[in-house]
Design a protein around this motif. Structure first.
Motif, short mmCIF file in Angstrom:
data_model
loop_
_atom_site.label_atom_id
_atom_site.label_comp_id
_atom_site.label_asym_id
_atom_site.label_seq_id
_atom_site.Cartn_x
_atom_site.Cartn_y
_atom_site.Cartn_z
N VAL A 69 20.12 -52.32 -7.34
CA VAL A 69 20.32 -53.75 -7.50
C VAL A 69 18.96 -54.47 -7.57
CG1 VAL A 69 21.25 -55.83 -6.41
CG2 VAL A 69 22.57 -53.71 -6.39
N CYS A 70 18.03 -54.07 -6.71
CA CYS A 70 16.70 -54.67 -6.74
C CYS A 70 16.03 -54.45 -8.09
CB CYS A 70 15.83 -54.09 -5.63
SG CYS A 70 16.32 -54.56 -3.96
N ASN A 71 16.08 -53.23 -8.59
CA ASN A 71 15.43 -52.92 -9.86
C ASN A 71 16.08 -53.67 -11.02
OD1 ASN A 71 13.61 -51.20 -8.64
ND2 ASN A 71 14.81 -49.36 -9.03
N TYR A 72 17.37 -53.81 -10.97
CA TYR A 72 18.07 -54.54 -12.02
C TYR A 72 17.55 -55.98 -12.09
CZ TYR A 72 21.98 -56.05 -14.97
OH TYR A 72 22.74 -56.54 -16.00
N PHE A 73 17.41 -56.59 -10.94
CA PHE A 73 16.90 -57.96 -10.90
C PHE A 73 15.46 -58.03 -11.39
CE2 PHE A 73 14.60 -61.40 -8.90
CZ PHE A 73 15.45 -62.49 -9.03
N LEU A 74 14.60 -57.16 -10.88
CA LEU A 74 13.18 -57.24 -11.18
C LEU A 74 12.88 -56.98 -12.65
CD1 LEU A 74 11.79 -55.49 -7.98
CD2 LEU A 74 11.67 -57.92 -8.55
N ASN A 75 13.75 -56.26 -13.32
CA ASN A 75 13.57 -55.99 -14.74
C ASN A 75 14.12 -57.08 -15.64
OD1 ASN A 75 12.21 -53.48 -14.58
ND2 ASN A 75 14.13 -52.46 -14.08
N ARG A 76 14.74 -58.14 -15.06
CA ARG A 76 15.38 -59.15 -15.88
C ARG A 76 15.09 -60.60 -15.47
NH1 ARG A 76 18.13 -54.62 -15.67
NH2 ARG A 76 19.34 -53.89 -17.47
N TYR A 77 14.69 -60.81 -14.24
CA TYR A 77 14.61 -62.19 -13.72
C TYR A 77 13.64 -63.06 -14.49
CZ TYR A 77 9.98 -61.80 -11.60
OH TYR A 77 8.62 -61.68 -11.42
N ASP A 78 12.60 -62.45 -15.08
CA ASP A 78 11.53 -63.25 -15.66
C ASP A 78 11.96 -64.02 -16.91
OD1 ASP A 78 8.91 -64.07 -15.25
OD2 ASP A 78 8.11 -62.70 -16.75
N GLN A 79 13.10 -63.65 -17.47
CA GLN A 79 13.59 -64.35 -18.66
C GLN A 79 14.26 -65.69 -18.33
OE1 GLN A 79 17.47 -62.45 -20.26
NE2 GLN A 79 16.58 -60.88 -18.92
N THR A 80 14.49 -65.96 -17.06
CA THR A 80 15.15 -67.21 -16.66
C THR A 80 14.24 -68.40 -16.97
OG1 THR A 80 16.23 -65.99 -14.89
CG2 THR A 80 16.33 -68.40 -14.79
N PRO A 81 14.74 -69.42 -17.64
CA PRO A 81 13.90 -70.55 -18.07
C PRO A 81 13.66 -71.58 -16.97
CG PRO A 81 16.11 -70.85 -18.91
CD PRO A 81 16.10 -69.51 -18.23
N ILE A 82 12.99 -71.16 -15.90
CA ILE A 82 12.57 -72.08 -14.84
C ILE A 82 11.10 -71.82 -14.57
CG2 ILE A 82 14.88 -72.23 -13.80
CD1 ILE A 82 13.98 -70.23 -11.68
#
Length: 572
Positions: free
Chosen positions: A105-118
């Motif tokens: 779950v941690c890896n899933y987040f860390l590989n995707r979170y940066d695309q969030t437009p904030i």
């Protein structure tokens, strides 16, 4: 400046059931997620909800490692012996702690979170929390198994990494240190953090804890890089000390100040508590006060733990004229470090009021409203008890707050890491160990005096592989301060002191006049000197510890079958 854990209720407010039902993460639709901060928060909330690292007292009548974790050590004696402490655990078919879901779950987040437009700072804050969780999970795995695969991708059923071999603990723990350092850089200070979320202070203490464990494990198990981690532990704990945001809870009442950290219904104003779990009636409750009051855990402290407490003059019992002997438990507990009386029940007081003594096996008052359980050693646990009838009657809705991280541990980490590096001075002790001792009502630790003890034939070093009495005494202080908080087994493993688990577990000296109805040889058993011997019948040959295998746990056989690149730990 505190961190409040109220995650099951507060942090999950924004989580809808549909999101939780869609976990694991493979069910998230990539096209309609990662759109805003609320979605990041929802994702990270699931890590708080599913973690065991911040369990507090647990809920209802499920015991927490905070209270029963020391059963797997030489500190506590459950009525039925602990199989791990006895060296009787075996290779499991499945499970066995070889669990990777939280890391996925941690890896899933860390590989995707940066695309969030904030803003980058906002999304990195959540990534910092996730990196702390990943570090904690890898720390758990390394403590248990040693070498484990380091995985940064979120795995699918066909991922090659599922069949990876084990990476060395050196590689894995270096990555853990990187995760923690990254998190510390991006997490907000405690004063600026959202209540109920990991902040920089939490990450600093967890880093110091992890680095102390890894540094000493490497030192005593002869693995490269021990000084790196010990230095990190010393310097990181020093940051928390220097910043001055926390201090020991100390009102000048040594007979009660230590206990107030553990028997408070509201820790929000306690300057020592860096992180705690809050309970609220009819919302999130625990049963701790009732269970401790009734001794429903059916356990007692060991004589070994009781013997570790110094006398009121600051000397070990073997050297002190203040020690009244152990023929009677009342004498044994007098004139001692005040923490002893706030950890173990003094006979016929508090929860034993109206009874001749603790409810050892064979007593006829063990099923009464008091002392509902059996205390195998006679040293009944007192920590976490509050003289509050209303709290007792709340049953599963108790609101006793749980101190999860506290400043006392920071002081202990700083002193021990400095001593292991040969850098512990009297000034170090005065800012760490002696702050703890002042609250406990005993004299300060003085390096020169400890050296004199070593020349006395009655003074005994407690730990193998060390010859420095300063380290011995700092370890004693740690054992006492953190007793009945679940630290002891990990400490013995990192110090390569597993052989202490083979020492015979004993209880108090038995007094037949206090227990006329208890039959020796039937209800209880005694050793040659008349002390209660709880496992004389169930473990007549004592507990075992194999130096060649028991510092690690075995990998389940199913995992070895599914992945031929995995190898079993030595000796298993």
């Amino acid at each position: 400046m505190k961190y409040l854990i109220y995650i099951v209720l507060i942090l999950s407010v924004g989580c809808n059931n549909d999101f939780l039902d869609r976990f694991p993460t493979a069910a998230i639709n990539e096209e309609n997620f990662w759109n805003n901060e609320n979605e990041l928060q929802q994702f990270v909330n699931s890590l708080y909800q599913n973690t065991s690292h911040f369990s507090g007292h647990g809920v209802a009548h499920t015991p927490s490692p905070m209270i029963v974790g020391d059963n797997q050590s030489d500190n506590q004696v459950p009525i039925d012996y602990n199989e791990v402490a006895a060296g009787e655990h075996i290779v499991p078919a499945t499970g066995g702690g070889w669990i990777w879901s939280q890391i996925r779950v941690c890896n899933y987040f860390l590989n995707r979170y940066d695309q969030t437009p904030i803003t980058q700072a906002s999304k990195d804050r959540y990534a910092g929390e996730v990196r702390v969780f990943r570090a904690l999970e890898y720390f758990r795995l390394v403590k248990r198994f040693g070498d484990v695969p380091w995985i940064e991708d979120d795995l699918q059923t066909n991922s090659e990494e599922l069949f990876a071999s084990r990476d060395s603990r050196v590689t894995v723990m270096n990555h853990v240190l990187e995760d923690l350092n990254w998190a510390i850089e991006v997490l907000p200070d405690a004063s600026a953090s959202v209540q109920g979320r990991i902040n920089r202070d939490i990450a600093l203490l967890l880093k110091a804890r992890i680095c102390l464990h890894e540094g000493t494990f490497r030192k005593y198990h002869q693995i490269e890089g021990s000084d790196l981690f010990l230095t990190e532990a010393m310097e990181t704990s020093q940051i928390l000390i220097n910043e001055g945001n926390y201090e020991l809870y100390n009102t000048g009442h040594p007979e009660s100040d230590y206990g107030r950290v553990f028997n408070s219904l509201d820790l929000s104003g306690n300057p020592e508590v860096i992180m705690y779990r809050r309970y609220e009636q009819d919302l999130l409750g625990n049963r701790t006060v009732q269970l401790v009051h009734d001794n429903a855990f059916n356990l007692g402290a060991s004589k070994s733990l009781v013997d570790a407490y110094l006398c009121i003059d600051g000397l070990p019992p073997s050297l002190s004229s203040e020690y009244l002997g152990d023929d009677r438990i009342e004498d044994e507990l007098k004139n001692r470090d005040f923490r002893l009386g706030q950890t173990i029940v003094f006979p016929r007081t508090a929860v034993q009021q109206g009874f001749p003594g603790p409810a050892i096996p064979g007593t006829d008052f063990a099923s009464s409203s008091l002392n509902a359980g059996i205390c195998p050693t006679g040293y009944q646990i007192f920590k976490y008890w509050l003289d509050d009838q209303e709290e007792y009657l709340r049953i599963q809705n108790g609101i006793l707050d749980a101190p999860v991280l506290r400043f006392a541990e920071v002081l202990l980490i700083n002193a021990e890491s400095a001593a292991e590096l040969g850098l512990c001075t009297q000034e170090t002790l005065d800012k760490t160990i002696n702050v703890l001792r002042e609250r406990a009502g005993i004299p300060a630790m003085v390096i020169g005096e400890i050296s004199i003890w070593l020349a006395d034939p009655n003074y005994q070093m407690d730990y193998p592989h060390i010859s420095d009495p300063l380290i011995n005494e700092i370890r004693r202080e740690r054992r006492i301060e953190l007793a009945v908080e679940g630290f002891r087994y990990d400490d013995l493993m990192r110090w390569k002191a597993g052989r202490l688990l083979t020492d015979r577990l004993l209880g108090m000296k038995f007094d037949q006049s206090v227990y006329p109805g208890v039959e020796v040889g039937k209800d209880i058993f005694l050793n040659e000197e008349g002390f209660i011997w709880p496992y004389a019948k169930s473990l007549p040959n004592g507990r075992k510890f194999d130096e060649n295998k028991h510092y690690y746990f075995p990998i389940p056989t199913e995992e070895l079958t599914l992945n031929e690149n995995l190898t079993q730990n030595p000796g298993w």
